[in-house]
Motif scaffolding. Structure first.
Motif, PDB file in Angstrom:
ATOM      1  N   ASN A  23       0.843  -1.188   0.000  1.00  0.00           N
ATOM      2  CA  ASN A  23       0.000   0.000   0.000  1.00  0.00           C
ATOM      3  C   ASN A  23       0.886   1.249   0.000  1.00  0.00           C
ATOM      4  OD1 ASN A  23      -1.348   2.243   1.611  1.00  0.00           O
ATOM      5  ND2 ASN A  23      -3.085   0.930   1.113  1.00  0.00           N
ATOM      6  N   GLU A  24       0.750   2.076  -1.025  1.00  0.00           N
ATOM      7  CA  GLU A  24       1.611   3.252  -1.173  1.00  0.00           C
ATOM      8  C   GLU A  24       1.478   4.217   0.010  1.00  0.00           C
ATOM      9  OE1 GLU A  24       2.367   6.909  -4.327  1.00  0.00           O
ATOM     10  OE2 GLU A  24       1.144   5.197  -4.935  1.00  0.00           O
ATOM     11  N   THR A  25       0.279   4.383   0.528  1.00  0.00           N
ATOM     12  CA  THR A  25       0.069   5.278   1.669  1.00  0.00           C
ATOM     13  C   THR A  25       0.839   4.792   2.882  1.00  0.00           C
ATOM     14  OG1 THR A  25      -2.106   5.966   0.878  1.00  0.00           O
ATOM     15  CG2 THR A  25      -1.668   6.253   3.230  1.00  0.00           C
ATOM     16  N   ARG A  26       0.770   3.489   3.161  1.00  0.00           N
ATOM     17  CA  ARG A  26       1.495   2.956   4.311  1.00  0.00           C
ATOM     18  C   ARG A  26       3.003   3.088   4.113  1.00  0.00           C
ATOM     19  NH1 ARG A  26      -3.187  -0.888   4.761  1.00  0.00           N
ATOM     20  NH2 ARG A  26      -2.203  -2.231   3.222  1.00  0.00           N
ATOM     21  N   LEU A  27       3.478   2.890   2.888  1.00  0.00           N
ATOM     22  CA  LEU A  27       4.910   3.075   2.612  1.00  0.00           C
ATOM     23  C   LEU A  27       5.330   4.513   2.903  1.00  0.00           C
ATOM     24  CD1 LEU A  27       5.517   1.109  -0.705  1.00  0.00           C
ATOM     25  CD2 LEU A  27       6.428   0.586   1.550  1.00  0.00           C
ATOM     26  N   LYS A  28       4.527   5.469   2.439  1.00  0.00           N
ATOM     27  CA  LYS A  28       4.833   6.881   2.688  1.00  0.00           C
ATOM     28  C   LYS A  28       4.873   7.161   4.191  1.00  0.00           C
ATOM     29  CE  LYS A  28       2.839   8.727  -1.565  1.00  0.00           C
ATOM     30  NZ  LYS A  28       1.714   9.519  -2.119  1.00  0.00           N
ATOM     31  N   MET A  29       3.949   6.566   4.928  1.00  0.00           N
ATOM     32  CA  MET A  29       3.922   6.771   6.376  1.00  0.00           C
ATOM     33  C   MET A  29       5.186   6.235   7.028  1.00  0.00           C
ATOM     34  SD  MET A  29       0.059   5.795   7.356  1.00  0.00           S
ATOM     35  CE  MET A  29      -1.294   6.887   6.988  1.00  0.00           C
ATOM     36  N   LEU A  30       5.577   5.029   6.661  1.00  0.00           N
ATOM     37  CA  LEU A  30       6.767   4.426   7.262  1.00  0.00           C
ATOM     38  C   LEU A  30       8.012   5.255   6.962  1.00  0.00           C
ATOM     39  CD1 LEU A  30       6.043   0.667   6.529  1.00  0.00           C
ATOM     40  CD2 LEU A  30       5.979   1.802   8.760  1.00  0.00           C
ATOM     41  N   VAL A  31       8.137   5.706   5.734  1.00  0.00           N
ATOM     42  CA  VAL A  31       9.303   6.513   5.360  1.00  0.00           C
ATOM     43  C   VAL A  31       9.282   7.847   6.106  1.00  0.00           C
ATOM     44  CG1 VAL A  31      10.384   7.746   3.438  1.00  0.00           C
ATOM     45  CG2 VAL A  31       9.624   5.388   3.133  1.00  0.00           C
ATOM     46  N   THR A  32       8.113   8.442   6.257  1.00  0.00           N
ATOM     47  CA  THR A  32       7.984   9.712   6.970  1.00  0.00           C
ATOM     48  C   THR A  32       8.342   9.556   8.440  1.00  0.00           C
ATOM     49  OG1 THR A  32       6.256  10.415   5.424  1.00  0.00           O
ATOM     50  CG2 THR A  32       6.408  11.619   7.497  1.00  0.00           C
ATOM     51  N   LEU A  33       8.061   8.400   9.000  1.00  0.00           N
ATOM     52  CA  LEU A  33       8.355   8.145  10.417  1.00  0.00           C
ATOM     53  C   LEU A  33       9.804   7.707  10.655  1.00  0.00           C
ATOM     54  CD1 LEU A  33       5.064   6.295  11.374  1.00  0.00           C
ATOM     55  CD2 LEU A  33       5.739   8.612  12.047  1.00  0.00           C
ATOM     56  N   GLU A  34      10.586   7.671   9.599  1.00  0.00           N
ATOM     57  CA  GLU A  34      11.954   7.152   9.713  1.00  0.00           C
ATOM     58  C   GLU A  34      12.795   7.894  10.756  1.00  0.00           C
ATOM     59  OE1 GLU A  34      15.773   6.023   6.938  1.00  0.00           O
ATOM     60  OE2 GLU A  34      14.225   7.312   6.094  1.00  0.00           O
ATOM     61  N   ASN A  35      12.704   9.204  10.815  1.00  0.00           N
ATOM     62  CA  ASN A  35      13.618   9.971  11.650  1.00  0.00           C
ATOM     63  C   ASN A  35      13.054  10.508  12.950  1.00  0.00           C
ATOM     64  OD1 ASN A  35      15.871   9.730   9.889  1.00  0.00           O
ATOM     65  ND2 ASN A  35      14.863  11.186   8.533  1.00  0.00           N
ATOM     66  N   LYS A  36      11.714  10.537  13.062  1.00  0.00           N
ATOM     67  CA  LYS A  36      11.155  11.062  14.312  1.00  0.00           C
ATOM     68  C   LYS A  36       9.705  10.639  14.473  1.00  0.00           C
ATOM     69  CE  LYS A  36       9.255  15.569  13.190  1.00  0.00           C
ATOM     70  NZ  LYS A  36       9.163  16.937  13.634  1.00  0.00           N
ATOM     71  N   ALA A  37       9.255  10.700  15.715  1.00  0.00           N
ATOM     72  CA  ALA A  37       7.862  10.418  16.027  1.00  0.00           C
ATOM     73  C   ALA A  37       7.007  11.603  15.580  1.00  0.00           C
ATOM     74  CB  ALA A  37       7.691  10.180  17.520  1.00  0.00           C
ATOM     75  N   ILE A  38       5.819  11.291  15.065  1.00  0.00           N
ATOM     76  CA  ILE A  38       4.937  12.321  14.502  1.00  0.00           C
ATOM     77  C   ILE A  38       3.501  12.050  14.941  1.00  0.00           C
ATOM     78  CG2 ILE A  38       4.068  13.332  12.355  1.00  0.00           C
ATOM     79  CD1 ILE A  38       6.673  12.507  11.021  1.00  0.00           C
ATOM     80  N   SER A  39       2.765  13.112  15.213  1.00  0.00           N
ATOM     81  CA  SER A  39       1.348  12.963  15.569  1.00  0.00           C
ATOM     82  C   SER A  39       0.520  12.672  14.316  1.00  0.00           C
ATOM     83  CB  SER A  39       0.829  14.243  16.231  1.00  0.00           C
ATOM     84  OG  SER A  39       0.740  15.287  15.271  1.00  0.00           O
ATOM     85  N   VAL A  40      -0.684  12.182  14.529  1.00  0.00           N
ATOM     86  CA  VAL A  40      -1.588  11.898  13.411  1.00  0.00           C
ATOM     87  C   VAL A  40      -1.855  13.179  12.618  1.00  0.00           C
ATOM     88  CG1 VAL A  40      -3.924  11.172  12.795  1.00  0.00           C
ATOM     89  CG2 VAL A  40      -2.660   9.907  14.522  1.00  0.00           C
ATOM     90  N   ASN A  41      -2.086  14.281  13.332  1.00  0.00           N
ATOM     91  CA  ASN A  41      -2.361  15.552  12.648  1.00  0.00           C
ATOM     92  C   ASN A  41      -1.209  15.962  11.742  1.00  0.00           C
ATOM     93  OD1 ASN A  41      -4.811  15.760  13.963  1.00  0.00           O
ATOM     94  ND2 ASN A  41      -4.037  17.114  15.561  1.00  0.00           N
ATOM     95  N   GLU A  42       0.009  15.862  12.256  1.00  0.00           N
ATOM     96  CA  GLU A  42       1.174  16.257  11.469  1.00  0.00           C
ATOM     97  C   GLU A  42       1.379  15.317  10.282  1.00  0.00           C
ATOM     98  OE1 GLU A  42       5.971  17.070  11.956  1.00  0.00           O
ATOM     99  OE2 GLU A  42       4.751  16.780  13.761  1.00  0.00           O
ATOM    100  N   LEU A  43       1.204  14.028  10.519  1.00  0.00           N
ATOM    101  CA  LEU A  43       1.350  13.055   9.433  1.00  0.00           C
ATOM    102  C   LEU A  43       0.289  13.296   8.364  1.00  0.00           C
ATOM    103  CD1 LEU A  43       3.176  10.711   8.674  1.00  0.00           C
ATOM    104  CD2 LEU A  43       1.650   9.190   9.915  1.00  0.00           C
ATOM    105  N   SER A  44      -0.918  13.581   8.789  1.00  0.00           N
ATOM    106  CA  SER A  44      -2.013  13.885   7.865  1.00  0.00           C
ATOM    107  C   SER A  44      -1.668  15.094   6.996  1.00  0.00           C
ATOM    108  CB  SER A  44      -3.295  14.139   8.658  1.00  0.00           C
ATOM    109  OG  SER A  44      -4.335  14.549   7.819  1.00  0.00           O
ATOM    110  N   ALA A  45      -1.142  16.144   7.628  1.00  0.00           N
ATOM    111  CA  ALA A  45      -0.776  17.356   6.898  1.00  0.00           C
ATOM    112  C   ALA A  45       0.389  17.111   5.934  1.00  0.00           C
ATOM    113  CB  ALA A  45      -0.421  18.471   7.878  1.00  0.00           C
ATOM    114  N   ARG A  46       1.391  16.397   6.403  1.00  0.00           N
ATOM    115  CA  ARG A  46       2.568  16.133   5.556  1.00  0.00           C
ATOM    116  C   ARG A  46       2.217  15.312   4.317  1.00  0.00           C
ATOM    117  NH1 ARG A  46       8.101  14.712   8.728  1.00  0.00           N
ATOM    118  NH2 ARG A  46       8.155  16.534  10.088  1.00  0.00           N
ATOM    119  N   LEU A  47       1.330  14.340   4.494  1.00  0.00           N
ATOM    120  CA  LEU A  47       1.001  13.440   3.389  1.00  0.00           C
ATOM    121  C   LEU A  47      -0.248  13.868   2.628  1.00  0.00           C
ATOM    122  CD1 LEU A  47       1.742  10.015   5.106  1.00  0.00           C
ATOM    123  CD2 LEU A  47       3.241  11.369   3.626  1.00  0.00           C
ATOM    124  N   ASN A  48      -0.891  14.944   3.114  1.00  0.00           N
ATOM    125  CA  ASN A  48      -2.115  15.438   2.492  1.00  0.00           C
ATOM    126  C   ASN A  48      -3.176  14.333   2.387  1.00  0.00           C
ATOM    127  OD1 ASN A  48      -3.716  17.471   1.424  1.00  0.00           O
ATOM    128  ND2 ASN A  48      -3.100  17.007  -0.683  1.00  0.00           N
TER     129      ASN A  48
END
Length: 108
Positions: free
Chosen positions: A24-49
């Motif tokens: 799933n491309e969305t889950r891949l993007k999430m995992l890569v985004t979480l690579e360097n730091k912990a992120i809230s749902v709101n921030e992850l939502s905003a980053r990935l649109n």
């Protein structure tokens, strides 16, 4: 890994589930985004649109398979990689994709 047939089958079943999660491309993007730091749902939502509810749903799936974990800080829940070496698998797949897209053989 043990050579016990029952154990191998169980491990292969779970590995198959992990590959399904990673398909799933969305889950891949999430995992890569979480690579360097912990992120809230709101921030992850905003980053990935992506809608917050969709992010929460995907994160709960990843958490079920121990790919992400949570840390509560006050009212906020932060997500982080639970098993960072999962990105080794993702990076290998991306490298392979690069060869395919460029039409190059491995090693070229």
């Amino acid at each position: 890994m043990k050579r016990d047939n029952k154990m191998n089958i169980d491990y292969l079943k779970e590995a198959s589930q992990i590959f399904k999660l990673l398909s799933n491309e969305t889950r891949l993007k999430m995992l890569v985004t979480l690579e360097n730091k912990a992120i809230s749902v709101n921030e992850l939502s905003a980053r990935l649109n992506i809608e917050q509810s969709a992010v929460s749903h995907q994160l709960s799936i990843l958490k079920k398979h121990q790919l992400v974990d949570t840390n509560r800080v006050g009212k906020l829940i932060y997500y982080r990689l639970d098993d960072p070496h999962i990105l080794d698998i993702v990076n290998e797949a991306v490298q392979h994709s690069s060869h395919v897209i460029r039409g190059k053989k491995h090693g070229e």
